[in-house]
Each structure stands twice: as structure tokens, then as C-alpha cells.
Enzyme design. Structure first.
Site, mmCIF file in Angstrom:
data_model
loop_
_atom_site.group_PDB
_atom_site.id
_atom_site.type_symbol
_atom_site.label_atom_id
_atom_site.label_comp_id
_atom_site.label_asym_id
_atom_site.label_seq_id
_atom_site.Cartn_x
_atom_site.Cartn_y
_atom_site.Cartn_z
ATOM 1 N N ASP A 275 45.938 -10.195 52.555
ATOM 2 C CA ASP A 275 44.828 -10.005 53.525
ATOM 3 C C ASP A 275 44.613 -8.605 53.786
ATOM 4 O O ASP A 275 45.473 -7.775 53.782
ATOM 5 C CB ASP A 275 45.252 -10.825 54.699
ATOM 6 N N GLU A 276 43.785 -8.288 54.614
ATOM 7 C CA GLU A 276 43.232 -6.971 55.107
ATOM 8 C C GLU A 276 43.842 -5.784 54.189
ATOM 9 O O GLU A 276 44.720 -4.792 54.674
ATOM 10 C CB GLU A 276 44.156 -6.881 56.576
ATOM 11 N N VAL A 277 43.319 -5.804 53.096
ATOM 12 C CA VAL A 277 43.799 -4.405 52.222
ATOM 13 C C VAL A 277 42.830 -3.378 52.754
ATOM 14 O O VAL A 277 41.649 -3.376 52.302
ATOM 15 C CB VAL A 277 43.856 -5.009 50.711
#
Lengths: 566, 566
Positions: B369-371
Site C-alpha cells: 500500500d501507499e508506495v
């Protein structure tokens, strides 16, 4: 790393706050030198960012040995003292009394406990103080200049001075906490205990040489706890009181009964709690329970003001007192106390006589909020009563009648009444010594109150049951934020944070109060801006960990972080 | 008083739930008789409203002996049984194993503890069962029909039957908990323990005669705990696991590491926690700590799925692993794992081999997530790598490359990977056996996932860190609320409530999880409407008190109330 910080203090002029880790002192050196140090610091921080690893770890790094709430004046010196809790002593050089002796024992214990964290802190904060070249401080003088008062009151003097300075010179005799009153000594001891930072060895506590001159901004700094929606045991209340003392709160507003339950165990009316409490034995406060709470609070310089809220919020009273509540004619529901019934004033007088003797404070909170007049309107007996006395149907006169009779009773008992703002807003004529407690309006709502000469308390912005509020939003509130003359401002005697009980019980009340109630504590004690200084979060990060170590469950103030406990 | 309730169950036909206090049974009597009883009930309630005192006391009166989560089918009979915990026995009549023996001991202890509350309950709830004319139930048979599995898995069978019926007849032999699998027995024991209500004397437990046929609606019922933003000790995690078992959760999603700290103590890379944990000794999970957690969970039929979130959320990893993270060229900040560095895959493989051997579950959560691609964009080495392999600059191919290599490793290790939805949304090509975990979209976001044949997990509506959410809002969420074929629906294997760690530590995590996470537990276990039945709040009021009595700090579910503790 929190380095030395300079800021302007509008009230008290230039002031400096440095954390323990800073070994330079900016006060007293030239501007150019300061500039050079600043450049060095920026460069060092830049280097850290490149080579070290920022971005991980706690959101806010705690200060070391900073104070909460911030004192009026604080100066730290560029030398340190070391305390060995094994042989450290407080030397009482002035007046003394049991309150003082108990306080010295408490703070000796807190100091002893704090030192244990030295080793674990060292592994977490790489900049924990080493065994520095510090002068050992074997004792601190405690100089109480007047005999102890028996109980804290609304005009107690909480100011104090704290000096720990050169030990080798003649100034040695200046090293002391001094105050005019026992209450100031208590505040000074709390400040002293907060300055101490355990060293890496876990054997010694290190402190900056320091000079503090401190006094509260407001004389009434309260926390309301509601024990009716959920019951809290005496030890749970004492835990709240301990947390209050660590934040220099001085009023415990005990919202003891309400619609849902009546835990106050009355001697003259035992049926009140037998029928109205959640549990007639387990969820009640006996007289000795209340005495325990008052004594525990008194030892910490905290007043206990009970609230017996009428005429609304009294359903649980009605469970045992027949005829107390006005009944709606059409629905059969019960409403507020029936002001037309003479027996009710006999009941209230007998109850208030007892209450005045049980709770020792001069103040009593009489409530008066959220009076739903539906069952006054829909009641033939009240209608004929109002008719008889030519009262208008807007019920102001009826409520005035009720409060006039109630205030006559409290007057007789020499009590100073506090009421919620509706009583004033509704136009009820009140005795001039009544205090008006504003809870649902902006600070401007205090203008008409103080302009008519009443004292005012403010709570609207500090409702702890509002979950979206943070310590920052509480901090932004300034209760003097309205247009007023200096005389009018002087009538704003303080404020209270309110922990209503609908959604809290013993499992979550403490971390819901703390650390958020630390913000009102600082706004009420400290002068200074409503905008948190960048260092404020770091001070609160340290303070929250301090509270946890002292046994007060305290939620994370600033997001991700760590507080090593043992 | 909660009286007998009838409702229609769309899945399973007519079903009845009555609380202990109801002594009539509506099933099996004629419609006319039911109507008459209903009129009687309404009249009685009306009388109560006129003469007694409604309006005070708890907001919601708890049920007595109701189940949470609600079983698939439950029928209560109009006769009672009494249990004396002093001599009550579970009789194991089928297979047995240590998991079963430990469970029987646990539940015997819970039953013994529950009986103590009889007297205090009687004073609070005037309708506590008296010493009724109940047949004594000296023992309950426990019939496990297959040998125990060693660990819970994604295809464990949790169904069970529970019968306690006529004791005097030949049906005596029906009185038992029976299940095909140890996991079903565990769920049945939990249900049995919830039915028992202490009587007024505090010596006996009373229960309705009952028949329950029960099975979970979803096979994956998880709770995520984040131990990176704040560290939780093993006993604190075990307390969460106990709470999960009491709510029939079966997956502990251990979000063990993240940006802020790396508490996992690796054997092959000890530097990870030495440098990346909040505290290298006190805030770490050793292999034996993890084993303790897994064993404790296993005994309760709970799987432990670790999450090692990459390539983002890895700042704490970077503290010790040089070259792991992509560095922004211009700012020097660190970003996600550098996919262009071959050494990183060697590192990840060695670490994952260890993780697979430590955590025994077939699943592993790989995050994703949220790279934040900023430091991928701003890095010359990565640019030349992408150039060399003709990758487009939208970074989908770079992330695909990273996850393909990562999934190759988990494939080799025979692990089933779970990733957060962004990996799918971003268009990364994934192995078909990957499970996609939706956390920031409505259930519709699962449509493209399941239509392409992937299994899906849902969490968006059950974020426990959202303070404005209540158990009711969680209850309203139905994870199958999107247009899908039966085959597609079958790919939705369940959901997870998520307790992210930014604002919780050991002081407030439990009352923040419970009772709110009871709602997802029931939505995942039970068939039935997303709209809480009027009785649901009353069942949860009882269940929250039950959790507190079992040592799980649980906040008030419905506002004002009382749960007598001893």
C-alpha cells in the site's frame, strides 16, 4: 534533537527554555555568537539528514526534564546537578504540617521511581545524559513561609519560587522551593520532580541549574467528572486526582448524580441511592468514600466541588422521592423538579444541609442546565400555582421562583453557588455572588455575565467527550478571547475541562482525559499564546510518558511513539 | 425487560430468540394466543410506564444469556437447566487432543468465574433468575468427530451443533457439543459459555434448554493489529487474542513492522530490530515471543498472518540495511525499497525464508500500500535500470518487476500472498493465487478483483482508528454489497477490522477495539441483515459486560450503563 529555543513572552518578557540535552546557553552571549551556533546547528541537522536515518522512530521526540504546564518564568543555567535518590532529602526549613510531610514522602517516592528508567531511556534516546560532571545535590530546602491552611479554597496562594543554583558559592542557601502557602509548595514540588532526568546508569537523576518563579494565570482550574452515567470507584477517582495534581489542576468538579443514577449515599434520604443508584451497594459513594476523595484531593491542593444538578437531570432522584418531579399530564413522563410543591423545598433544604456538611468546599454547583419545561407546561397543578402567583407562561418567573428559593437555602448555608449558563441566559434573577458556568457558547457569552458583575467559568471548548478534539484544538482555546474591560476580565475566574460519562467507564476514562486535558491545564496555569510553540508537542510527549510512569493511563499525544515502561 | 422476539431470517427461515428472562415460548402456539400475549405485554409495559420509574438507569438493558455473534440457527425451549460449577464436567466422548483439553479447562474456569456475579447482578437487574425449578445439568458431552488438526488454516471447519434438551427422556444422549473439527468445538464451547446466566444465589448458573446449529458466514474473519506505530507486549497481544476468541474471530493479522519501528527480531538480520526497533531489548518480538503468540492463538482457533509491508512503509528497515531504500537524489530523503538493486532480493529472500519458518500460516501479507514513487522518479540508478529494461515511466512495470520477484520468492516458499488493493489497482500483474485486500474503497471495488478470479478481503468500513465510527456504523457494512455472480461472491473470503497503531498504545487499545469490533465479528460470522435488530444493542450490552468480566477492557457500547465487577 530539541535544541535551545528562544521565544518572546508577551507578559513576562524574554524567557528561555532549553532541554537537558542542550549544553550551551544562549542567554548572556553575544548575538553574533548565537548566530554562529545557529548556523552550526542547522549544518549538523543537515548532516544528520544525509547520513543518519530520519523519518523512522517517534513522530515527536520528547524533551528531557521540561515542565508541564510551563511556568511563568524559567531560567536554566549551563551547569548540572546530580541527585542520588538513595540519600536525597527534602529539608523542611519553614513551617510544616501533615499535608507537607505527606507531599514530601510522595515526591521522594516519585523521584526514586523515576531513576529506574535511566537505563531503558538510554537505549531509546541516544542522548540521555551520561554520568556528567555534575555537582551532587544532597538535599533541597523546602521553605513554607506561613502555617498550613486546612483545606484549599478559592483564594489559596499557589505561587512559588524554585532555585537550584551554584552550590559551591554563598548562593548555596538559595537552593530551595519557597512559597507563602502550602499550596504553592505542592506546585513547586511537582515542578521540581519534572525537571529531573535519569542518567544512563539508572542510579542518578540529573537536573539543570534552574530558577523558576511561578504562579497560576487563573485561580479556578477544574476538571469535571460525571459519576452518574457510569460509576467510578474511589480508587479510580483518586487516579484522576493524581493526574490532576501532576498537571496543577486545583478543582475537582464532581458531577456526582444525574438522570441515570444517584450514587450519592445520603444519610437523611438513604432511599435516594437505594432506589436511584445503578447498584445499591456496589455503585454508591458512602460518606466515608467521599471523605476519602476529599482528603486525597486536599493533600494535592485540589478542591472538591460537588454538583447536585436541579431542577432538570433528576430522573434518578424521582425513583425514591414521591412528588419531587413534575409529571406530564398527557404522557405520564416525568420532567424537572416540581417548583410548585412546597415539600420539595423541605426535601432540598434537608439534603443540602447534609451536602454542605459532607463536602467542605464553599462552592456548590447547582446545575440548572437543560431544563425541559414540557412537563411544567403540561401539568394542571403547576398551571394553577402559576396562576395564583400571576406568573407569565414563559416559565422564566417559575424558574426564578425555584432558584430564588434554592439560593435562599444555599445562602443560609453560607455556600457560594455555581450554575450552568442557561440559568443566566433564561433571565432568572440571581444572587450577585452566583458564579455562571458557560458550557455551550463562545467566550463572548461571558461578556453580559461579567458586565453585570457576576463571576464566570468557561468550559465550552474543553469537552473531553468530543472525540474529534485533540490537545491542539483544546490548546487553541483562550477563555479571555472577548472584548472586556480589565475589571470584567478579572471576573473570569477560570475554566474547567469536562469529562461527561455517557461513553466512558473505568476501562477508557483515563486515556480519554489524558493527555488531552493537559492542554486546558497549561492554558489555565500558564501565560502565553494559544498557538503551541513548536516545542510544546515535545514537552507533552515527555509529560505523557511521565504520567504513564506514574501510573496514569495516558494515550499517545502525538501519534507514533514509545515510552519505555518497566 | 427484553421479552420474546420473533423475526424472519431470510436465509434460514423462521427462528426464535428469547432471552432467559422470558418464560413463555411463542413457537408452537397458535397465532391467536400469540396475539393475546402480545396485547398483554403491551398493557404491562404501559402499566410500568405509569407507575414505575422509566427514564433513569442504563440506556439499554442487557439481555441475559444471549449470544454474540448470533448463531445461524438457535431455538430455546421453555424449560431450564441449572449448572453447579463446583461439580460440572465436560465429558469428552469423541476424539481429543491438547487443544481440546486446554479449551475445556479454560471454559470451566470461565464458568466458575461467571457464577460469582449472580448476587451483584440480582441487585442490578431485578429480573435475575431465582433458584428456578431447573433440572441440574451435571455434565455436557463434547463430541469431536475427527482427530485434531495441528494448526488452524484457511479451510478449517468451524461448524458445530449444541444441544441441551430434555434430560429425563431418551434424548439425554443428545445433550452435547458436537463438531467435525476441533475448531468447531472451540466455537461451540464459546457459545455454551455465553448462554449461562448466574442465579440470585451466586451458586448456580441457569440456562435455557437450547438447540444451536451454527457455522460462520465467512471463512476469513480477521483483526489487524499494528505493532509498529506503538509496541504492544506479548501479554497485551494475548489479551486481544482472547477478545477475538470471545467474538469468534479467526485471523490475527499482525502488522508487525512499518516505517516507525521494526520490532521483529530476526535471527538472520539482527540489525533490523537492533537499529530499527523503538527499543532494542524492550520493544522487540523474539522468536520465542512470536511462538508464544502463535501457540496462544492456535489454542483459540486463530491463525496468525504476519504482514511485512514492502516496498513502501519500510523506513525502519532502512536504518540497518544499506542500499535497501531508494534515495531521492535532490532531497536525500528515503523512499520505498529500491527494485533495481539485485542485493535487495537476496536480502528479502533470506528474510522471507526465516519468516515462513517462524510464522506457520500458509498466508503472508506482503503489503504494497501507499508506495510513494517520488524517490523512484528522482533516482538516476533506477532511471538507468528502467531504461535498460525498456520500462515506461509510469512505474507500473517497475512495481510489477518488484512484485514478480517478491512473489517468486513466496511461491518458492509455498506461501499464499495477500496484498493491499493498490497493487491490483496500480495494474501490477499478479500471480492468480494472490489475495487482494481492499481497504480504501466501497465493496464495489472488489468486482474487478473477483471477476478476474482473485480472492478478496474487505476492510474499508471497519477501520477502528476512525473515532467517529460506532458499532452501529460498522454493523451497517455488508461486504457482499455489490453486483456479483455467486461464483464471484464466493471469492470474497471475508474481511478484517483494522486497529492501526498511530493513536493507540497499551493504555487505550483494548477499549478502542472492543466493543466496536464486535460488530464486524457478527457481520462476518452471522447471516442476517445489516440493520441491527432492536435486540442487537441489548445483546451487545450483555456481551460487553461479559468481555469486561473476562478481563478484556471494553468501552460502553450504548451510552450510560453499568456492569457490576468484583
Amino acid at each position: 534533537m530539541i535544541g535551545p529555543k528562544l521565544w518572546k513572552e508577551t507578559w513576562k518578557g524574554l524567557r528561555m527554555e532549553s532541554t537537558y540535552s542542550s549544553c550551551t546557553i544562549l542567554v548572556g552571549i553575544s548575538h553574533q555568537a548565537a548566530k554562529f551556533l545557529l548556523i552550526l546547528l542547522v549544518f549538523f541537522t543537515f548532516l544528520q539528514g544525509r547520513s543518519g536515518f530520519s523519518g523512522f522512530g517517534p513522530e515527536v521526540k520528547p524533551t528531557k526534564g521540561a515542565l508541564w504546564p510551563r511556568p511563568s518564568y524559567e531560567r536554566r543555567f549551563n551547569f548540572s546537578f546530580a541527585i542520588d535518590p538513595k540519600d536525597f532529602e527534602f529539608q523542611s526549613v519553614g513551617q510544616t504540617c501533615p499535608i507537607l510531610e505527606k507531599a514530601l514522602n510522595r515526591y521522594k517516592l516519585l523521584i526514586k521511581n523515576a531513576v529506574r528508567y535511566g537505563k531503558v531511556d538510554a537505549a531509546y534516546n541516544k542522548d540521555s545524559p551520561a554520568e556528567v560532571d555534575a555537582t551532587k545535590l544532597p538535599a533541597l530546602r523546602v521553605d513554607l513561609r506561613s502555617p498550613c491552611e486546612e483545606i484549599p479554597s478559592d483564594n489559596m496562594d499557589e505561587s512559588y519560587n524554585l532555585t537550584v543554583s551554584h552550590f559551591s558559592s554563598a548562593l548555596i542557601f538559595m537552593n530551595r522551593i519557597s512559597a507563602n502557602s502550602i499550596w504553592g509548595i505542592l506546585r513547586g514540588l511537582e515542578s521540581f520532580s519534572q525537571i529531573l532526568v535519569p542518567d544512563k546508569t539508572g542510579r542518578m537523576l540529573i537536573m539543570d541549574g534552574i530558577f523558576i518563579e511561578d504562579e497560576p494565570r487563573f485561580k479556578h482550574r477544574g476538571l469535571l467528572l460525571d459519576t452518574s452515567r457510569h460509576f467510578f470507584s474511589v480508587p479510580e477517582i483518586q487516579q484522576v486526582l493524581d493526574g490532576m495534581a501532576y498537571n496543577k489542576y486545583n478543582v475537582f468538579h464532581w458531577h456526582i448524580v444525574d438522570d441515570q443514577s444517584f450514587p450519592y449515599q445520603s444519610v437523611v434520604y438513604p432511599q435516594l441511592s437505594l432506589k436511584g443508584a445503578y447498584h445499591p451497594e456496589l455503585a454508591v459513594y458512602s460518606l466515608s468514600d467521599i471523605e476519602n476523595v476529599i482528603d486525597f484531593a486536599k493533600d494535592r491542593g485540589i478542591r472538591v466541588i460537588p454538583e447536585f444538578d436541579t431542577p432538570g437531570h433528576t430522573l434518578s432522584w424521582g425513583a425514591s422521592v414521591k412528588g419531587l418531579l413534575a409529571q406530564c399530564n398527557t404522557t405520564g413522563e416525568y420532567g424537572p423538579v416540581d417548583p410548585s410543591e412546597p415539600n420539595n423545598y423541605v426535601f432540598l433544604q434537608r439534603l443540602l444541609i447534609e451536602i454542605a456538611s459532607v463536602f467542605k468546599d464553599k462552592y456548590i454547583h447547582l446545575g440548572g442546565d437543560e431544563v425541559e419545561i414540557k412537563c411544567w407546561e403540561d401539568n394542571p397543578k403547576i398551571a394553577s400555582f402559576m396562576n395564583k402567583y400571576n406568573m407569565s407562561r414563559n416559565f422564566t418567573e417559575l424558574e426564578t421562583y425555584y432558584f430564588t428559593r434554592l439560593l435562599n437555602i444555599t445562602n443560609l448555608l453560607n455556600l457560594k453557588p455555581v450554575v450552568w449558563q442557561e440559568v443566566f441566559d433564561f433571565g432568572v434573577e440571581l444572587d450577585p455572588k452566583t458564579i455562571i458556568h458557560v458550557w455551550k457558547s463562545e467566550p463572548e457569552a461571558m461578556k453580559p455575565i461579567v458586565s453585570r458583575g457576576y463571576e464566570a467559568l468557561f468550559s465550552s471548548c474543553w469537552y473531553l467527550d468530543h472525540l474529534s478534539e485533540t490537545w491542539r484544538s483544546y490548546y487553541h482555546c483562550d477563555i479571555l478571547d472577548f472584548d472586556a474591560t480589565p475589571e470584567e476580565r478579572a471576573l473570569v475566574i477560570g475554566g474547567e475541562a469536562c469529562m461527561w460519562g455517557e461513553w466512558v467507564d473505568e476501562t477508557n476514562v483515563s486515556p480519554r482525559i489524558w493527555p488531552r486535558a493537559c492542554a486546558p491545564a497549561e492554558r489555565l496555569w500558564s501565560y502565553g499564546s494559544r498557538f503551541p510553540h513548536p516545542d510544546t508537542a515535545a514537552r507533552l510527549e515527555e509529560h505523557a510518558c511521565r504520567l504513564k510512569r506514574r501510573g496514569i493511563p495516558t494515550a499517545p499525544p502525538n501519534g507514533p511513539g514509545y515510552c519505555p515502561l518497566l
